[in-house]
Motif scaffolding. Structure first.
Motif, PDB file in Angstrom:
ATOM      1  N   LEU A 197      55.549  -2.482  37.000  1.00  0.00           N
ATOM      2  CA  LEU A 197      56.653  -2.895  37.874  1.00  0.00           C
ATOM      3  C   LEU A 197      56.130  -3.642  39.092  1.00  0.00           C
ATOM      4  N   ARG A 198      54.965  -3.256  39.555  1.00  0.00           N
ATOM      5  CA  ARG A 198      54.382  -3.939  40.710  1.00  0.00           C
ATOM      6  C   ARG A 198      54.016  -5.385  40.335  1.00  0.00           C
ATOM      7  N   LEU A 199      53.525  -5.561  39.114  1.00  0.00           N
ATOM      8  CA  LEU A 199      53.136  -6.897  38.666  1.00  0.00           C
ATOM      9  C   LEU A 199      54.337  -7.742  38.259  1.00  0.00           C
ATOM     10  N   TYR A 247      57.491  -8.221  48.883  1.00  0.00           N
ATOM     11  CA  TYR A 247      56.912  -8.780  47.659  1.00  0.00           C
ATOM     12  C   TYR A 247      56.495 -10.212  47.942  1.00  0.00           C
ATOM     13  N   SER A 248      55.428 -10.642  47.287  1.00  0.00           N
ATOM     14  CA  SER A 248      54.880 -11.955  47.626  1.00  0.00           C
ATOM     15  C   SER A 248      55.871 -13.075  47.367  1.00  0.00           C
TER      16      SER A 248
END
Ligand code: FES
Length: 115
Positions: free
Chosen positions: A73-75, A47-48
């Motif tokens: 969830l990704r955001l 994750y970033s």
């Protein structure tokens, strides 16, 4: 019933370059196949940045439900009450996260409270 989890390791410049989060990610890749998970499933990813770089490397463990929206969830992977963010994780602590949180469903509060 088996539970499904996502484990995210941050890899932003601070944790990735200065705090060696790639070593933590590599430890998960190494330990996942050999750690009994109680039948539960894990998806490991990078994750970033969780915005907690000063406490990194950070590892997010999240239980996934069938009703979850994967795009949301990704955001916002930390949203909701089922996400646990571990701070200052060492590669040597990865197996314990798998054994206690994933296999037994017992989050490690000592890792979440690190400053
Ligand atoms: S890069 Fe790890 S929290 Fe920002």
């Amino acid at each position: 019933m088996p539970r499904k989890y996502t484990i995210l390791v941050c890899r932003g410049p601070e944790c990735g370059d200065k705090r060696h989060s790639a070593d933590v990610h590599a430890a998960f890749k190494r330990d996942l196949p050999t750690t009994p998970l109680g039948g539960n499933e894990v998806v490991l990813d990078l994750y970033s940045c969780f915005g907690k770089c000063q406490r990194g490397p950070n590892v997010l463990v999240r239980e996934n439900l069938p009703t979850d929206n994967p795009m949301m969830l990704r955001l916002m992977p930390t949203a909701g009450g089922r996400a646990t963010l571990y701070h200052r994780v060492l590669p040597s602590e990865v197996r314990r996260i798998l054994e206690e949180h994933i296999a037994r469903g017992q989050p490690l509060t000592e890792f979440t409270q690190r400053k």
